[in-house]
Scaffold this motif. Structure first.
Motif, short mmCIF file in Angstrom:
data_model
loop_
_atom_site.label_atom_id
_atom_site.label_comp_id
_atom_site.label_asym_id
_atom_site.label_seq_id
_atom_site.Cartn_x
_atom_site.Cartn_y
_atom_site.Cartn_z
N TYR A 115 38.42 55.62 34.23
CA TYR A 115 39.49 54.63 34.13
C TYR A 115 40.77 55.18 34.76
CZ TYR A 115 37.26 51.15 31.07
OH TYR A 115 36.47 50.16 30.56
N GLU A 119 43.45 50.09 33.95
CA GLU A 119 42.75 49.91 32.68
C GLU A 119 43.51 50.56 31.52
OE1 GLU A 119 39.71 49.84 36.00
OE2 GLU A 119 41.21 51.32 35.36
N SER A 209 33.38 45.29 29.18
CA SER A 209 33.76 44.23 30.11
C SER A 209 32.71 43.13 30.08
CB SER A 209 33.88 44.76 31.54
OG SER A 209 34.94 45.68 31.62
N GLN A 214 39.82 41.18 31.83
CA GLN A 214 40.27 42.40 31.18
C GLN A 214 39.20 42.90 30.21
OE1 GLN A 214 42.73 43.99 32.08
NE2 GLN A 214 44.30 42.64 32.90
N GLU A 477 37.00 40.37 37.23
CA GLU A 477 38.09 41.34 37.38
C GLU A 477 38.20 41.81 38.83
OE1 GLU A 477 39.32 45.91 36.21
OE2 GLU A 477 37.52 45.01 35.32
N VAL A 532 42.27 50.71 39.91
CA VAL A 532 41.12 50.45 39.04
C VAL A 532 40.23 51.70 39.00
CG1 VAL A 532 41.16 47.99 39.54
CG2 VAL A 532 39.65 49.48 40.85
#
Length: 568
Positions: A115, A119, A209, A214, A477, A532
């Motif tokens: 992450y 995130e 997810s 999100q 996303e 991301v």
């Protein structure tokens, strides 16, 4: 903090499925009974991962480290129901931090090491995280500096602790642990006594997810984790004192239930591993005399195709291996048993608790075990520890009618003692996640199978997610990020079948007239501008003139997946 409704707690305890034993109680029992026996072991390549030499701790040494973490957290103002984000690889520190938080009632929110700021900012703000713990560097990435940047946009985040060298804006934690005072230990004990933890309190908030852009927080209590661990211990024939090798990140159901909780239930030795390295993995199996581990199907098949890799493995000990996250091979399941006496358990699972195993006791035929899962809660008798505690049904997602005949896909709906009570602070999502009768909508499509329709066979997903190496990735996303790319006019992201990881991300891109972009440039945009996680990069790029859509404008991703299948 208790989020499970009181009537649900009372019902499950009355049935004997939940109890009053906490995560910390399991640990303290082994500290008393197995004081000097080895408890946890670092990865042997720890220096490459975080820049320190590997450590081996006995139960008593682990207890000492847990106590020091409780003192540091308490002295920095963390108390029961505060949230702590933890972004660490599988080190001995990870179970120590989890156990310290379990003792104090601090809510652990583990984040995958992949992450990035995108995130992490969302997670920290969603749970009002008061502190975060990471390493200065994990591999080549400067995680300490990254969490400091996150701190600037997460108002509740007061402290960033780092293992390794200190960075501006963060606090190096090793000196704090080494210099803990007796008064700080006493303060931590008082904090524990003044706000006692129950087995119904939240222990973790993990992240998953789905179709939403999100990630969604999944709170789970001590009871909710312990019952999952009991299912794993039974499915894997894990016994008291067994040595467990954990190659799955301890951030979600796969890593926490199959290693951390299972290890606490049997009081064995937990050998940590991450990132996955086949040679290191095999060396640990041999050197640490491993009794149980887990691995992706493609890795297990690879080992059988290269028998020399298995030389020196003690199959007198390693008699059970768990697998999942991608289809299993009948040949692999059958060959491991016939050649080495190893039983492969096929696990289906989710962070929400919709999890069950297919084991040799319930599904002895290797061809069936590779593809089928027991149909829990339908009057069939199973050996699984969870068989009477999970209830399942298949429902036609269009008509809401129950599917009762073979060959017709239906969405798996689940109830029972393992299922969570709802996503964190997400009432609108929760309204969609459970049907009118309280069944959790898994979003997974199965068919009834077997001569008595006693099995489920996985056939696909209703939700638009991609499962890459066990990690759920929301197509929405990634699409939301990519439509902002200056060269992209339209985009659809789907999973491209992959033997090793199950799926990889494939983007079907409609470029703007006269423009284009290489996949490497698109990935720089995702990871550097949108920040991301690395594992959400595009791994296959397909340029297309126009995306196929139905009359109301919805992208027909089925056609895109069919195109990939034909090319394959």
């Amino acid at each position: 903090m208790i989020v499970v409704p009181a009537e649900r707690i009372a019902d499950l305890k009355k049935k004997g499925w939940w109890g009053d034993v906490r995560i910390g109680d399991l640990f303290e029992k082994h500290v008393r009974e197995k004081t000097d026996r080895e408890a946890v072991v670092d990865p042997i390549n720890c220096a490459d991962i975080v820049g320190r030499e590997p450590r081996r701790l006995s139960w008593w040494q682990l207890e000492d480290l847990v106590g020091r973490y409780t003192a540091v957290l308490t002295s920095h103002g963390l108390r029961k129901d505060d949230a702590l984000v933890v972004q660490l690889p599988n080190l001995v520190d990870l179970p120590a931090i989890y156990l310290a938080c379990a003792r104090l009632g601090i809510i652990v929110s583990p984040a995958p090491v992949q992450y990035r700021e995108h995130e992490l900012v969302y997670i920290c703000n969603s749970i009002d995280a008061k502190a975060a713990i990471t390493a200065n560097r994990i591999g080549k990435h400067a995680h300490g500096e990254m969490l400091v940047r996150v701190k600037h946009t997460a108002p509740a985040l007061q402290h960033v602790f780092v293992l390794g060298d200190a960075v501006d804006g963060a606090t190096q934690i090793e000196p704090l642990l080494a210099q803990v005072k007796q008064s700080e230990l006493a303060a931590a004990q008082r904090a524990e006594q003044e706000a006692p933890v129950t087995a119904d309190d939240i222990f973790t908030i993990c992240w998953t997810s789905g179709t939403e852009a999100q990630p969604k927080g999944v709170p789970r209590s001590h009871n909710e984790w312990i019952i999952m661990g009991e299912g794993v211990v039974h499915a894997g024939d894990i016994e008291d004192g067994d040595h467990l090798l954990n190659p799955f990140p301890m951030v979600n159901m796969a890593g926490i239930s199959t290693s951390f909780v299972s290890w606490l239930l049997v009081g064995g030795k937990l050998v940590q591993h991450q990132p996955f390295d086949l040679q290191v993995f095999l060396k640990q199996i041999r050197d640490e005399k491993i009794d149980y581990t887990v691995a992706p199907p493609a890795i297990l098949s690879l080992l059988l195709q290269n028998e020399a890799l298995l030389e020196g493995v003690d199959f007198g000990r390693l008699q059970n291996i768990g697998s999942g996250s991608a289809p299993l091979s009948e040949w692999m399941v059958d060959t491991f048993h016939k050649k080495h006496g190893v039983q492969i358990a096929n696990f289906f699972g989710s962070n929400e608790g919709a999890s069950f195993p297919s084991t040799y006791r319930d599904v002895p035929d290797p061809a069936q075990r590779a593809a089928y899962f027991p149909r829990f809660g339908e009057g069939y008798k199973w050996d699984s520890k969870l068989h009477d505690r999970i209830f399942t049904r298949l429902v036609d997602p269009e008509t809401e009618q129950e599917v009762t005949e073979p060959g017709k896909p239906g969405e798996l709906r689940v109830k029972g003692a393992t299922i969570f009570s709802g996503y964190w602070r997400a009432p609108q999502i929760n309204a969609r996640a459970f049907d009118a009768d309280g069944w959790f909508r898994t979003g997974d499509l199965f068919e009834l199978a077997g001569d008595r329709l006693q099995f489920y066979r996985f056939v696909g997903r209703l939700k638009d997610i991609i499962i890459r190496g066990g990690m759920n990735i929301s197509s929405e996303e990634i699409e939301g990020h990519l439509v902002g790319h200056p060269a992209i006019a339209d985009v659809a992201v789907v999973g491209s079948p992959d033997q090793a990881l199950g799926e990889r991300l494939c983007a079907f891109v409609v470029f703007k007239p006269g423009q284009g972009a290489e996949m490497s440039e698109i990935n720089r945009y995702l990871t550097q501008e949108k920040k991301v996680a690395v594992f959400k990069q595009i791994e296959r790029l397909e340029s297309i003139d126009v995306l196929p859509r139905n009359p109301v404008g919805k992208v027909l991703k089925r056609e895109l997946r069919d195109r990939l299948a034909q090319q394959r």
